[in-house]
Design a protein around this motif. Sequence first.
Motif, PDB file in Angstrom:
ATOM      1  N   ALA A  64       0.819  -1.213   0.000  1.00  0.00           N
ATOM      2  CA  ALA A  64       0.000   0.000   0.000  1.00  0.00           C
ATOM      3  C   ALA A  64       0.850   1.259   0.000  1.00  0.00           C
ATOM      4  O   ALA A  64       2.074   1.201   0.037  1.00  0.00           O
ATOM      5  N   CYS A  65       0.134   2.400  -0.053  1.00  0.00           N
ATOM      6  CA  CYS A  65       0.745   3.712   0.177  1.00  0.00           C
ATOM      7  C   CYS A  65       1.965   3.900  -0.735  1.00  0.00           C
ATOM      8  O   CYS A  65       1.916   3.549  -1.912  1.00  0.00           O
ATOM      9  N   VAL A  66       3.064   4.441  -0.220  1.00  0.00           N
ATOM     10  CA  VAL A  66       4.224   4.717  -1.075  1.00  0.00           C
ATOM     11  C   VAL A  66       4.828   3.436  -1.653  1.00  0.00           C
ATOM     12  O   VAL A  66       5.381   3.444  -2.761  1.00  0.00           O
ATOM     13  N   PRO A  83       8.070  -1.522   4.328  1.00  0.00           N
ATOM     14  CA  PRO A  83       6.876  -1.774   3.509  1.00  0.00           C
ATOM     15  C   PRO A  83       5.614  -1.218   4.164  1.00  0.00           C
ATOM     16  O   PRO A  83       5.427  -1.377   5.373  1.00  0.00           O
ATOM     17  N   HIS A  84       4.771  -0.554   3.378  1.00  0.00           N
ATOM     18  CA  HIS A  84       3.481  -0.061   3.868  1.00  0.00           C
ATOM     19  C   HIS A  84       2.428  -1.081   3.433  1.00  0.00           C
ATOM     20  O   HIS A  84       2.394  -1.483   2.257  1.00  0.00           O
ATOM     21  N   VAL A  85       1.576  -1.480   4.367  1.00  0.00           N
ATOM     22  CA  VAL A  85       0.624  -2.567   4.109  1.00  0.00           C
ATOM     23  C   VAL A  85      -0.781  -2.128   4.475  1.00  0.00           C
ATOM     24  O   VAL A  85      -1.012  -1.612   5.581  1.00  0.00           O
ATOM     25  N   ASP A 103       1.422  -0.191   9.142  1.00  0.00           N
ATOM     26  CA  ASP A 103       0.024  -0.602   8.931  1.00  0.00           C
ATOM     27  C   ASP A 103      -0.849   0.543   8.433  1.00  0.00           C
ATOM     28  O   ASP A 103      -0.723   1.672   8.893  1.00  0.00           O
ATOM     29  N   HIS A 104      -1.769   0.205   7.524  1.00  0.00           N
ATOM     30  CA  HIS A 104      -2.824   1.137   7.099  1.00  0.00           C
ATOM     31  C   HIS A 104      -4.153   0.425   7.285  1.00  0.00           C
ATOM     32  O   HIS A 104      -4.297  -0.728   6.884  1.00  0.00           O
ATOM     33  N   HIS A 105      -5.109   1.148   7.886  1.00  0.00           N
ATOM     34  CA  HIS A 105      -6.414   0.533   8.168  1.00  0.00           C
ATOM     35  C   HIS A 105      -7.555   1.287   7.502  1.00  0.00           C
ATOM     36  O   HIS A 105      -8.643   1.373   8.047  1.00  0.00           O
TER      37      HIS A 105
END
Length: 277
Positions: A64-66, A83-85, A103-105
């Motif tokens: 995710a994200c960048v 890592p963005h997840v 983490d991304h929620h």
Amino acid sequence: MTDLMHRHGGVVRTRALVAAGAHHRDITRAIRGEAVLRVREGVYALPSTDPHVMTAASHGGELACVSALRALGVWVLDPPGRPHVWLGTKGRVHAHGGCRCIDHHDAGHATFGVTGLSLALVQASRCAGEECFFVAYESAWNKGLIDRAERDWIRRSVPARYKRLVDLARADADSGLESLLRLRLSRLGIALDCQVSIAGVGRVDFVAAGRLIIEVDGEQNHGSASHRHKDLVRDAAAAALGYATLRFDYALVVHDWPTVERAVLARLQALRGAVVG
Ligand SMILES: [Zn+2]
Ligand SMILES: [Zn+2]
């Protein structure tokens, strides 16, 4: 079975395989034959899967994200790091070796693979800062990866202070360096005309105050003698028409911005003085 996995972007759950008609013994045989890798209990991947996607799947979600922006070929200002997840609203984190994930929620149901570009840009607006977002947004637009409806959705979804960045963005920035330079000069109240065609000179990156040409050289042009000669010819042609030219490269724009800023401000002041005099 591997066809199904390809259609899912390389990573699937056992239950999706079984729902599609695979038997547990097929999965076991595929793992033994190394046609399929076990990511964690109940999750399998093709060996050709991007290692970052594999890490995100181990963690429990989508790259995710960048990290997603980089995987999708968009210009990302920050160097590769953790890592963005995206785990979705309800996704839970799975322990895995060497985990450094962020983490991304965000709302929605995350699966595996790479998060869609529009959502990844919105995630970056909440996570990576104004400059990183702006550069990536212009890069995605320039590459034709976000259409009008997607840009509208992104504008609605980013935090309020990012909406003016969406409004400032253009489709014709050829490199992240151009985006960054334009954003930073706009903060100083300096408006630039972009991709200007000047008879006898050609197309230049920017013109400030109608008289100052600003060119940004991408990394690919370093050390080329013929390129250097072409630049000198252009600068001479521009000077004959009354333009001043400033050129900046990656190292200056990214790592030594104060030098760039001082040069532009001083040259603009000198040009204004010349007009008044
Ligand atoms: Zn992030
Ligand atoms: Zn992790």
